[in-house]
Design a protein around this motif. Structure first.
Motif, PDB file in Angstrom:
ATOM      1  N   TRP A  81     -14.689 -67.969 -57.083  1.00 18.41           N
ATOM      2  CA  TRP A  81     -15.292 -66.926 -57.208  1.00 18.41           C
ATOM      3  C   TRP A  81     -15.215 -66.383 -58.810  1.00 18.41           C
ATOM      4  O   TRP A  81     -16.289 -66.211 -59.592  1.00 18.41           O
TER       5      TRP A  81
ATOM      6  N   SER B 245     -23.184 -57.654 -50.363  1.00 19.97           N
ATOM      7  CA  SER B 245     -21.503 -57.649 -50.297  1.00 19.97           C
ATOM      8  C   SER B 245     -20.905 -56.814 -51.267  1.00 19.97           C
ATOM      9  O   SER B 245     -21.545 -56.435 -52.278  1.00 19.97           O
ATOM     10  N   ASN B 246     -19.816 -56.689 -50.954  1.00 19.45           N
ATOM     11  CA  ASN B 246     -18.754 -55.952 -52.115  1.00 19.45           C
ATOM     12  C   ASN B 246     -18.208 -56.853 -53.239  1.00 19.45           C
ATOM     13  O   ASN B 246     -17.407 -56.379 -53.933  1.00 19.45           O
ATOM     14  N   ARG B 247     -18.651 -58.088 -53.196  1.00 21.91           N
ATOM     15  CA  ARG B 247     -18.311 -58.897 -54.268  1.00 21.91           C
ATOM     16  C   ARG B 247     -19.205 -58.873 -55.531  1.00 21.91           C
ATOM     17  O   ARG B 247     -20.267 -58.651 -55.187  1.00 21.91           O
ATOM     18  N   THR B 248     -18.469 -58.778 -56.701  1.00 20.02           N
ATOM     19  CA  THR B 248     -19.674 -58.428 -57.679  1.00 20.02           C
ATOM     20  C   THR B 248     -19.642 -59.738 -58.777  1.00 20.02           C
ATOM     21  O   THR B 248     -18.573 -60.579 -58.695  1.00 20.02           O
TER      22      THR B 248
ATOM     23  N   PHE C  26     -18.429 -65.737 -45.356  1.00 19.01           N
ATOM     24  CA  PHE C  26     -18.214 -64.973 -46.389  1.00 19.01           C
ATOM     25  C   PHE C  26     -18.893 -63.472 -45.958  1.00 19.01           C
ATOM     26  O   PHE C  26     -18.066 -62.395 -46.203  1.00 19.01           O
TER      27      PHE C  26
ATOM     28  N   GLU D  93     -16.388 -61.407 -44.086  1.00 17.81           N
ATOM     29  CA  GLU D  93     -15.134 -60.720 -45.085  1.00 17.81           C
ATOM     30  C   GLU D  93     -15.591 -59.883 -45.809  1.00 17.81           C
ATOM     31  O   GLU D  93     -14.665 -58.865 -46.174  1.00 17.81           O
ATOM     32  N   TYR D  94     -16.770 -60.169 -46.428  1.00 17.51           N
ATOM     33  CA  TYR D  94     -17.195 -59.003 -47.523  1.00 17.51           C
ATOM     34  C   TYR D  94     -18.250 -58.314 -47.254  1.00 17.51           C
ATOM     35  O   TYR D  94     -18.856 -57.445 -48.107  1.00 17.51           O
TER      36      TYR D  94
END
Length: 193
Positions: free
Chosen positions: A103, A123-126, A145, A148-149
């Protein structure tokens, strides 16, 4: 004699036309290969230097002149692609398969066809510009994914401009007006949130 020359000329013209048509057909069906992201490349949408930002990136290659547009995030790629002047154009699009790369620094060997990819929206990934669309070659990788996110799995064709604002505090400015309203009017909005 004139008839033989005319027939010969017409046959040669037909052969030349067929050859030209088949060459054009080969050129339009050949899909350009993805291009590596280089140090100093700027995002076509926001102008930020692409290198050094986390999350999947995108690129669009025009079919006609092979011009490459690079994007610091899949979100910026979609913001550009979904504009009225671009949405119906036949660009070749690539994104990173995040199941095959890290990532923090996606590897360009993991670039895949963006139209065949699956995306996790919200998702909470930026990424480079905050919330981004995590891209995957397989639906099962996208679901892993998502577990998890968080977020929602969508196909390329299902993504709209509304999805680009999912989870983005700047995109959710509807709540901003409440802070500036007179005191008595906030109670009407409190049940909406």
């Amino acid at each position: 004699m004139k008839t033989i020359r005319l027939n010969w000329f017409l046959a040669a013209l037909a052969a030349l036309t067929l050859t030209a048509c088949s060459e054009n057909e080969e050129q339009t069906t050949a899909k350009p290969a993805p291009v590596h992201f280089d140090s100093g490349d700027e995002c076509h949408v926001c102008g930020m230097i692409i290198e050094g930002f986390p999350g999947p990136k995108g690129q669009a290659i025009t079919e006609k002149d092979q011009q490459v547009r690079k994007f610091c995030s899949t979100r910026d790629m979609f913001a550009w692609m979904l504009q009225p002047e671009n949405i119906h154009r036949d660009h070749t699009l690539y994104v990173h398969d995040m199941a095959q790369t890290g990532w923090q620094s996606p590897d360009d060997t993991a670039l895949i066809d963006a139209r065949a990819a699956f995306y996790v929206v919200g998702s909470n990934r930026t990424g480079a510009m905050g919330p981004t669309l995590a891209s995957f070659a397989t639906e099962s990788s996208a679901h892993e994914f998502m577990k998890e996110y968080g977020g929602q799995v969508l196909k390329y064709s299902e993504i709209t401009l509304d999805h680009l604002n999912a989870g983005d505090p700047m995109g959710e400015m509807s709540g901003m007006h409440e802070m500036n309203e007179p005191e008595g009017s906030q109670t009407a909005h409190s049940t909406d949130h």
